[in-house]
Design an enzyme around this catalytic site. Structure first.
Site: not given
Length: 335
Positions: A16-17, A38, A113, A198, A251, A262-263, A288
Site C-alpha cells: 500500500s505504501w 514480487r 519505518k 513510534k 508521526d 497496522r501496528n 514493523e
C-alpha cells in the site's frame, strides 16, 4: 541531478505504501517510474488494468508514467532514485539480485519505518554498507502520512531527511503535490530512529486498547512515549532537534491513534488475547513494530536508556508474558 530534468525513479515494493508513493510521484509531469513487485499476477494485472489489485485498488495508475518489472535489475536500470518500500525484514531478499554496480550513482530513498532484523541497524546504514553508497546520497521518507489517506487525496505532510541538505531538498520537491507538503530535514538518524520507535508505541497503544484501557490512559502513554523516544534518539545521536515537529510527534500520534495503523491493530489483537503467531497470520500486512521491538531492545543493551514502554512490549511479544500483568506494572511507571 536537476529536479527540472526528466527524473526516473525505481520503486521497490508492491504494498500500500509503495502504491501511494507512486500515486504521489505521478503528480509530477517530469517523472517516469519503474516499479518492481514480487507478485507475478499483480504485475500482469497492473499492466492490463492499471491498478494494484492487492493494495489501494481504487488508485488509477498511469501507463504513460509507469513501467512494471519482475526483475529488480531491470527496474533500477537508468534511474536517478531508488525508493525502497518493502518491510525491513524483506529488504535483503528484495535486493538480492542487485550489486554495487546496479546502484552506483543513484540516490537511495528509504520509505521503510523499520530496522534490519538480526543486524539491528537502520535501513539507510545497511544500504550504505552493503552497496558502498555514501550516506549523503540516501534519505528517508517520514511523517504522519498513511497510504489510505494518500489514496483519498487527503491533505498530508511528509518529512524528507538526509545528512545532506541538497539530497533532502531535491527529493522533497519530487514528493510535493497538491495534496502533499514535503519538508526537507537534515536529521537523518533522529527521524529514522523516531519512525522505528513510534511503531513500538503504537503496538503498546493497541495492546492497552485491547485490554480495555481508555483514551485518558492512552494520552498519558503517548506523552511518556514521546519522552522515551527523545531520550533514546539523543543517546544515539546527540544534537538539537524539535521533537514536537510533525516528523517526530506527528508521526507518533497518527500511528498511535489512527484506524489505518497496522501496528495499533496488531497490538489490539494481542491485547484481546491473540497469540503473536495468530495475529501475524490474520493480518495481511506486516507490523514493523514487532521486529523493531526486538531490534531496539538489543540495541539498547549498549546504551542503557530507560525504555519502560518498549521493554513492556518486548516482554509481551518475545517473553510471552501476560499483557494485562505487564501493562498493570507499566502504568505505575508512567507520569
Amino acid at each position: 541531478m536537476s529536479f527540472l530534468n526528466n527524473t526516473k525513479i525505481a520503486v521497490i515494493g508492491g504494498g500500500s505504501w509503495a502504491t501511494a508513493l507512486i500515486k504521489i510521484l505521478c503528480e509530477q509531469p517530469n517523472v517516469q517510474i519503474r516499479w518492481w513487485l514480487r507478485n507475478h499476477d499483480d504485475i500482469e494485472h497492473i499492466r492490463k488494468f492499471h491498478h494494484n489489485p492487492s493494495y489501494l485498488s481504487d488508485v488509477a495508475l498511469s501507463p504513460k508514467k509507469i513501467k512494471v518489472f519482475e526483475k529488480t535489475t531491470e527496474a533500477v536500470k537508468g534511474t536517478d532514485y531508488v525508493i525502497l518500500a518493502v518491510p525491513a525484514a524483506f529488504v535483503r531478499e528484495a535486493l538480492q539480485d542487485l550489486s554495487e554496480k546496479h546502484l552506483k550513482g543513484k540516490r537511495i530513498v528509504s520509505a521503510i519505518k523499520g530496522m534490519i532484523p538480526g543486524e539491528n541497524i537502520l535501513v539507510t546504514d545497511w544500504i550504505a554498507r552493503a552497496y558502498d553508497i555514501q550516506l549523503s546520497e540516501t534519505c528517508v521518507i517520514a511523517g504522519p502520512c498513511h497510504a489510505e489517506e494518500v489514496a483519498l487525496e487527503k491533505q498530508s505532510y511528509l518529512s524528507i531527511a538526509s545528512t545532506e541538505c541538497a539530497t533532502s531538498e531535491d527529493f522533497a520537491k519530487l514528493m510535493t503535490c497538491r495534496y502533499i507538503a514535503a519538508n526537507p530535514l537534515d536529521d537523518l538518524y533522529g527521524v529514522e530512529y523516531a519512525a522505528v520507535m513510534k511503531n513500538i508505541i503504537a503496538l503498546a497503544c493497541g495492546i492497552t486498547h485491547g485490554l480495555g484501557y481508555g483514551d485518558n490512559f492512552q494520552a498519558v502513554l503517548v506523552s511518556n512515549a514521546m519522552e522515551e523516544i527523545g531520550n533514546f534518539v539523543t543517546a544515539l545521536d546527540p544534537r538539537e532537534r524539535n521533537m514536537s515537529s510533525s516528523a517526530y510527534l506527528g508521526d507518533l500520534l497518527v500511528t498511535a491513534y489512527s484506524q489505518f495503523s497496522r501496528n495499533r491493530l496488531f497490538g489490539n489483537m494481542i491485547g484481546r488475547g491473540y497469540s503473536v503467531k495468530a495475529a501475524q497470520l490474520e493480518m495481511k500486512m506486516i507490523a514493523e513494530g514487532y521486529f523493531a521491538t526486538k531490534s531496539i531492545n538489543e540495541l539498547n543493551k549498549k546504551y542503557h536508556v530507560n525504555l519502560p514502554i518498549t521493554t513492556a512490549v518486548y516482554r509481551i511479544l518475545y517473553e510471552d508474558q501476560a499483557p494485562a500483568l505487564v501493562m498493570d506494572e507499566l502504568k505505575k511507571l508512567l507520569k
